[in-house]
Design a protein around this motif. Structure first.
Motif, PDB file in Angstrom:
ATOM      1  N   UNK A 144       0.886  -1.122  -0.184  1.00 18.41           N
ATOM      2  CA  UNK A 144      -0.061  -0.103  -0.196  1.00 18.41           C
ATOM      3  C   UNK A 144       0.853   1.298  -0.037  1.00 18.41           C
ATOM      4  N   UNK A 145       1.711   1.265   0.876  1.00 19.82           N
ATOM      5  CA  UNK A 145       2.687   2.495   1.005  1.00 19.82           C
ATOM      6  C   UNK A 145       3.498   2.624  -0.199  1.00 19.82           C
ATOM      7  N   UNK A 146       3.961   1.568  -0.616  1.00 19.08           N
ATOM      8  CA  UNK A 146       4.925   1.726  -2.152  1.00 19.08           C
ATOM      9  C   UNK A 146       4.138   2.241  -3.249  1.00 19.08           C
ATOM     10  N   UNK A 147       2.842   1.716  -3.359  1.00 22.00           N
ATOM     11  CA  UNK A 147       1.901   2.419  -4.374  1.00 22.00           C
ATOM     12  C   UNK A 147       1.577   3.596  -4.368  1.00 22.00           C
ATOM     13  N   UNK A 148       1.442   4.162  -2.924  1.00 21.62           N
ATOM     14  CA  UNK A 148       1.389   5.520  -2.889  1.00 21.62           C
ATOM     15  C   UNK A 148       2.365   6.434  -3.035  1.00 21.62           C
ATOM     16  N   UNK A 149       3.619   6.054  -2.769  1.00 25.27           N
ATOM     17  CA  UNK A 149       4.670   6.760  -2.905  1.00 25.27           C
ATOM     18  C   UNK A 149       4.892   7.001  -4.359  1.00 25.27           C
ATOM     19  N   UNK A 150       4.686   6.054  -5.104  1.00 26.89           N
ATOM     20  CA  UNK A 150       5.090   6.140  -6.576  1.00 26.89           C
ATOM     21  C   UNK A 150       3.757   7.117  -7.383  1.00 26.89           C
ATOM     22  N   UNK A 151       2.399   7.229  -6.717  1.00 24.64           N
ATOM     23  CA  UNK A 151       1.436   7.799  -7.106  1.00 24.64           C
ATOM     24  C   UNK A 151       1.447   9.402  -6.662  1.00 24.64           C
ATOM     25  N   UNK A 152       2.317   9.550  -5.557  1.00 22.62           N
ATOM     26  CA  UNK A 152       2.474  10.915  -5.155  1.00 22.62           C
ATOM     27  C   UNK A 152       3.255  11.932  -6.401  1.00 22.62           C
ATOM     28  N   UNK A 153       2.379  12.737  -6.939  1.00 23.38           N
ATOM     29  CA  UNK A 153       3.004  13.553  -8.076  1.00 23.38           C
ATOM     30  C   UNK A 153       4.334  14.393  -7.515  1.00 23.38           C
ATOM     31  N   UNK A 154       4.116  15.081  -6.551  1.00 23.98           N
ATOM     32  CA  UNK A 154       4.961  16.042  -5.789  1.00 23.98           C
ATOM     33  C   UNK A 154       6.282  15.284  -5.355  1.00 23.98           C
ATOM     34  N   UNK A 155       6.176  14.099  -5.035  1.00 24.23           N
ATOM     35  CA  UNK A 155       7.291  13.483  -4.423  1.00 24.23           C
ATOM     36  C   UNK A 155       7.937  12.814  -5.588  1.00 24.23           C
ATOM     37  N   UNK A 156       7.092  12.349  -6.766  1.00 24.95           N
ATOM     38  CA  UNK A 156       7.853  12.131  -7.950  1.00 24.95           C
ATOM     39  C   UNK A 156       8.566  13.143  -8.584  1.00 24.95           C
ATOM     40  N   UNK A 157       8.169  14.288  -8.505  1.00 24.85           N
ATOM     41  CA  UNK A 157       8.748  15.525  -9.220  1.00 24.85           C
ATOM     42  C   UNK A 157      10.153  15.471  -8.508  1.00 24.85           C
ATOM     43  N   UNK A 158       9.925  15.597  -7.238  1.00 24.06           N
ATOM     44  CA  UNK A 158      11.039  15.862  -6.219  1.00 24.06           C
ATOM     45  C   UNK A 158      12.279  14.640  -6.458  1.00 24.06           C
TER      46      UNK A 158
END
Length: 631
Positions: free
Chosen positions: A370-384
C-alpha cells in the motif's frame, strides 16, 4: 555609414565577421572576475534556516552593504537595508513609506544592484532582469552619469515609479536581483532529507535556482531507494519520519495516507519509551504521540525483516553478522552477540516468528505494498525524486575542486578499498562510478525489487563499502534494544582519519584526475567545533562543511552549520549560530555576521579564465582561431 559598412562587408564576409566578433567576446569574458560560489551541506529538512542562509548569502550581502555605504548609512540603517533585501516580501510589500523614503530605498537598491552586478557581462545581467523592467533597469545600471549630468533624468524615473505605485514591486525586483548577483552558483553537498520537517520546500527552492548542483547524501539515497522499489529503503524512510514525528511531510505535503499502517500498528503494538517521537512540539497530543510510537515500532520490525532478505540474497555484501533477529533468544529477552548476552529493553518482537524471523506477515506485506504504491502515485514526491536523480551526483569535479558527501572507502593502510560485485572488482573513482550507474538503473525500473542495482541503493545506506555511509556497521537495532553504549558505537572508515593528511588528499584528488591545486569538500560528519575540531584539514586541502544545521546535531557541534564561500579574492568558511525562526530574524534583525576562517587568500584575483566555464570559452575561442589560422 552605409559606405563604410559596405567597405567592411566587401573585405570580410558576414560569417567571418561574426566569428571574429565572437573571439573578441569570448576572450574578453575570460578577463572578468570569477563569480562567487556558495557551498552548503547537510540541511536535513531545516527549510527556514536553509532559506535564511540563502537570503543573506552567508553574510556576503551585509559585507557588500558595509563596503558601499560605510560612510553614508548608520549601522542600523545598514541592517534595515539588509533585511529589505533578505525578506522583501515581508519588509517591503505593504510597507507605508513617504515619497522621500521610497526614493531613498530605491536609490540604495539600484546602487547596490549596480555594485554587485558589475563583474558580469551586460548580456548576463540583462537575462536576469524581468522583461517588464528591462529598459528602466538598463538605464539605471549602465547609463549612470558620475558627473550628475543626468541627475534630473534619473530623478524623473524614480519619481514616476513612485507616482505609478510601482515602487513596492520595483524594490522587490531589485532585492531579488541583488541576491541573484551576489552568489552566482550554489553547491549543496548532500542530505536534503530527514530529521527536519520540510525537505520538500528545500527541493522546491532548488528547482527554482538558475545555477546549482548537489551531491547526493545517504539520507537522499534512501528516498531515491524507496522510489526505486527497495522496500527496505521505503521502510527506513518511514521509520526515520516516525522517529522525528514528521507525519505532516508524508500526509499533507506528499499526500501519503498512512491509515493502514496506523491500524496495523494499533492492533499489534503498545507504546514503548525507545520509540517515542523526538523533538515534537507541545501541540501534539499524547494520543498522537502514542500512535506514532506504535507505527514506529511496526515499521522498524518490518525494516529489520526486509534488510534480512537483502543480506541473505547478497552474500557479497558480507553482512551476515547484521542478521540481528537471529541473535535473539527464544524468549526475546536477550540478544546474543559474539558470545556475550545483552538484556533486551523495549522489545517489540511479537510479530517475529521463531522458525523464520525474517518472514513478513500478511498484514506487514499489505502495509508495504500500500505504501509503495502511494509513494509512486504521489506527483509531488515523484517530481522531487526525479529532480534528485536527474540533477544529483555522487561526486562532482568543479573548478579544480572535488565535492562529495561522505567518503571514498579506504583500508587502514591508506589504499582505496576494493569491493567485488557480480564478479567485477571496483575501487576508487571506479567504485563511485559503479554506484552511480546502479542508482540510475534501479530508479529506471521501480517495479523490480530484488535486483542487484536496487539492493545496492540500500547498501549505499548502510554497507561497509558505501561511499555515503562511511562506517563498518549501522547499529540501529542495538540502539533501540540495548543500553550498552559499546554496542552502539559505529566505527568509522579509515578515510576519516586519512583525510587529515595532505598527501592522502593529494592522492585522492589525483584519483579523480585533479592536479591538487584545489580542495576536497565533504559533508556528512558534523564537525565538533565545541571540542575544538577544525573544519579545515590537511593544510587546506580538505574542508568539511557539516557543522550541524540540523537541530539535533547542534548539541554535539556547538554551532549551527558551516558554509563555504569561494570568490575571486579568497576562499573562506563561515560558522553559523542556531536559527530560531523567520519571524524572530525579521523582528530582531537576526543576521549572519560572518565569522570567517580563511582557507585560501589569492595573491592574484581569480578570473573567469581560471574556471571550468573559462576553459570552455577558451576552447571555443581557440577553435574559431584555428578556423582562420589565427595565432
Amino acid at each position: 555609414m552605409e559606405i563604410k559598412k559596405s567597405i567592411i562587408t566587401s573585405s570580410l564576409d558576414q560569417e567571418k565577421l561574426n566569428d571574429l566578433s565572437e573571439i573578441i567576446n569570448l576572450e574578453a569574458i575570460q578577463q572578468l572576475p570569477k563569480a562567487t560560489e556558495h557551498f552548503i551541506s547537510d540541511v536535513h529538512g531545516e527549510f527556514e534556516a536553509f532559506d535564511h542562509i540563502l537570503r543573506n548569502c552567508s553574510g556576503i550581502i551585509r559585507l557588500k552593504i558595509a563596503t558601499l555605504f560605510k560612510d553614508r548609512l548608520t549601522e542600523q540603517e545598514q541592517k534595515e537595508l539588509c533585511f529589505n533585501i533578505y525578506y522583501p516580501e515581508d519588509k517591503i510589500v505593504g510597507a507605508k513609506k513617504s515619497q522621500e523614503e521610497w526614493q531613498a530605498l530605491l536609490t540604495h537598491l539600484v546602487e547596490l544592484t549596480r555594485f554587485v552586478s558589475s563583474k558580469y557581462t551586460r548580456s548576463k545581467v540583462r537575462k536576469a532582469m524581468p522583461s517588464e523592467y528591462a529598459y528602466i533597469l538598463e538605464e539605471l545600471l549602465y547609463q549612470y552619469d558620475e558627473d550628475n549630468k543626468k541627475a534630473d533624468y534619473y530623478q524623473a524615473i524614480f519619481t514616476k515609479i513612485i507616482d505609478l505605485d510601482l515602487a513596492e514591486n520595483f524594490a522587490v525586483t531589485l532585492a531579488n536581483l541583488i541576491r541573484h548577483f551576489v552568489v552566482d552558483h550554489l553547491h549543496l553537498v548532500g542530505d536534503i532529507y530527514d530529521r527536519g520537517p520540510h525537505p520538500d520546500l528545500i527541493i522546491d527552492s532548488l528547482m527554482q535556482m538558475p545555477s546549482m548542483d548537489f551531491q547526493l547524501g545517504n539520507h537522499d539515497l534512501i528516498w531515491i531507494g524507496a522510489m526505486s522499489g527497495s522496500m527496505a529503503c521505503l521502510a527506513t524512510v518511514l521509520r526515520i519520519t516516525m522517529r522525528y514525528g514528521h507525519l505532516a511531510l508524508l500526509e499533507k505535503d506528499y499526500g501519503i495516507n498512512i491509515s493502514r499502517l496506523a491500524k496495523f500498528a494499533h492492533k499489534h503494538y503498545q507504546p514503548l519509551d525507545a520509540f517515542a517521537p523526538r523533538g515534537v512540539d507541545d501541540s501534539m497530543t499524547q494520543e498522537e504521540k502514542d500512535s506514532i510510537n506504535r507505527m514506529h515500532q511496526a515499521i522498524s520490525i518490518i525494516q529489520f525483516k526486509l534488510e534480512g532478505h537483502i543480506i541473505k540474497r547478497r552474500p557479497e555484501f558480507k553482512m551476515d553478522h547484521r542478521l540481528q533477529l537471529t541473535q535473539l533468544t527464544d524468549d526475546r529477552q536477550t540478544l546474543h552477540i559474539d558470545g556475550v548476552d545483552y538484556p533486551v529493553i523495549d522489545g517489540c518482537f511479537q510479530n517475529v516468528k521463531e522458525d523464520d524471523p525474517f518472514e513478513l506477515s500478511i498484514g506487514e506485506e499489505l502495509v508495504m505494498v500500500d505504501l509503495f504504491n502511494q509513494f509512486l502515485r504521489s506527483d509531488r514526491l515523484k517530481r522531487h525524486i526525479d529532480f534528485l536523480v536527474e540533477k544529483g551526483s555522487l561526486y562532482l569535479i568543479h573548478n579544480n575542486n572535488l565535492l562529495f558527501h561522505g567518503c571514498l572507502p579506504c583500508t587502514p593502510e591508506g589504499d582505496f578499498m576494493e569491493l567485488e560485485f557480480d564478479g567485477q572488482r571496483y575501487k576508487g573513482k571506479a567504485l563511485m562510478d559503479f554506484y552511480t550507474q546502479a542508482i540510475q538503473t534501479a530508479y529506471a525500473d521501480p517495479f523490480t525489487h530484488d535486483d542487484l542495482a536496487t539492493d545496492l541503493v540500500w547498501y549505499l545506506w548502510c554497507g561497509e563499502g558505501s561511499s555515503l555511509f562511511g562506517k563498518k556497521d549501522m547499529k540501529t537495532f542495538e540502539r533501540y534494544f540495548t543500553t550498552d553504549k559499546a554496542l552502539h558505537k559505529e566505527a568509522q572508515n579509515s578515510y576519516y582519519k586519512l583525510r587529515n593528511d595532505e598527501s592522502f588528499c593529494l592522492k585522492l584528488m589525483q584519483e579523480f584526475g585533479l592536479d591538487g591545486q584545489g580542495y576536497i569538500i565533504n559533508g556528512h560528519t558534523p564537525v565538533k567545533a565545541i571540542t575544538g575540531e577544525n573544519p579545515i584539514k590537511a593544510n587546506g586541502k580538505m574542508i568539511v562543511i557539516d557543522g550541524g544545521l540540523a537541530t539535533p546535531y547542534q548539541k554535539v557541534t556547538g554551532i549551527a552549520g558551516y558554509t563555504l564561500v569561494d570568490n575571486s579574492h579568497e576562499v573562506y568558511i563561515v560558522s553559523h549560530h542556531p536559527f530560531t525562526s523567520k519571524e524572530d530574524a525579521i523582528q530582531n534583525y537576526y543576521d549572519i555576521i560572518p565569522t570567517q576562517e580563511i582557507v585560501h587568500k589569492r595573491i592574484k584575483r581569480a578570473s573567469v579564465k581560471d574556471t571550468d566555464i573559462g576553459r570552455q570559452l577558451g576552447q571555443q575561442a581557440e577553435s574559431l582561431k584555428a578556423k582562420y589560422q589565427l595565432n
